[in-house]
Design an enzyme around this catalytic site. Structure first.
Site, PDB file in Angstrom:
ATOM      1  N   SER A  98       0.812  -1.050   0.064  1.00  0.00           N
ATOM      2  CA  SER A  98       0.057  -0.016  -0.047  1.00  0.00           C
ATOM      3  C   SER A  98       0.855   1.179  -0.051  1.00  0.00           C
ATOM      4  CB  SER A  98      -1.036   0.082   1.286  1.00  0.00           C
ATOM      5  OG  SER A  98      -1.547   1.133   1.465  1.00  0.00           O
ATOM      6  N   TYR A 157      -1.253  -0.503  10.613  1.00  0.00           N
ATOM      7  CA  TYR A 157      -1.374  -0.785   9.072  1.00  0.00           C
ATOM      8  C   TYR A 157      -0.358  -0.216   8.437  1.00  0.00           C
ATOM      9  CZ  TYR A 157      -3.509  -1.111   4.457  1.00  0.00           C
ATOM     10  OH  TYR A 157      -3.626  -1.675   2.972  1.00  0.00           O
TER      11      TYR A 157
END
Length: 254
Positions: A145, A158
């Site tokens: 990501s 995350y």
């Protein structure tokens, strides 16, 4: 890589990027393992979509944070086809916590996210390694990501897990060659229900509009556009390993 009759394992492929990737691989003649953790009906629907392209599918429930489940998933694919040529480590999880709220995360949150987002891809590659090496020209693509590049995203845990996945991509690329290429994609904002539910419909639309106004390409990711880049790493880029590509319409340039 010619994808006709190759075998791909796509983790977390009952919806979103994983489902789009499975469909795209199938459209190119690749047999596909559809993996899910909870959504059996959705996984079966993706399998039917893939079968419409004339390929075979295998639907497998497995939590990638469970090493035995990873080994079982690989074994089922090998039992059915006798080979694995492609591994797409797409399964992921998060917890939505504003970055300034440090009390919103505890060590168990980090362990849970790392278990799926980092340990899971490692365990899946380890479980598939023998078959991938036997293929001779195998490809692994890890779905990271932009959060792992810029320290942004749904939570600090995350972002940290996706950054760790990028580091691990480099480490694995060094030792998996020459038979296996290992690369990663780093999507930014991905349109879809998962993100909309996580941040709320109003906030989702506000952020989407802002990004599309400011990004040089005036667009944000869709599941299909991310899948396109994943498959490009698989069937092309034969000289590339240990690299990542940012998919954000150029937003990170601004």
């Amino acid at each position: 890589m010619n994808l006709t009759s190759k075998v791909a394992v796509v983790t977390g492929s009952s919806s979103g990027v994983g489902a789009a990737t499975a469909r795209l691989l199938a459209s190119k003649g690749c047999h596909v393992v559809i993996n899910y953790s909870n959504s059996s009906d959705a996984a079966q629907k993706v399998a039917l979509d893939c079968q419409h392209f004339g390929v075979e599918t295998l639907v497998c429930q497995a939590d990638v944070s469970d090493d035995d489940a990873c080994k079982g998933l690989a074994a089922k694919a090998i039992a059915k086809w006798g080979r694995i040529d492609i591994l797409i480590n797409n399964a992921g999880t998060t917890k939505f916590v504003p970055h300034h709220q440090l009390d919103g995360l505890d060590k168990n949150d980090f362990f849970a996210l790392y278990g799926v987002n980092v340990v899971g891809p490692y365990q899946m590659l380890r479980a598939c390694e023998f078959a991938l090496r036997a293929s001779g020209d195998a490809a692994v693509v890890n779905v990271s990501s932009i959060a792992g590049v810029r320290g942004i995203g749904s939570s600090i845990a995350y972002a940290a897990s996706k950054g760790a996945l990028l580091t691990m991509t480099q480490s694995l690329a060094r030792v998996m060659g020459p038979e296996i290429r290992v690369n990663a994609v780093c999507p930014g904002f991905i349109q879809g229900e998962w993100l909309e539910q996580g941040i709320g419909a109003e906030n989702y639309q506000k952020i989407k509009n802002s990004l599309e106004e400011s990004a040089p390409l005036k667009k944000t990711c869709t599941a299909e556009s991310v899948a396109e880049s994943i498959v490009n790493f698989v069937e092309g880029h034969s000289i590339v390993t240990g690299q990542h590509i940012i998919l954000d319409g150029g937003q990170s340039l601004m």
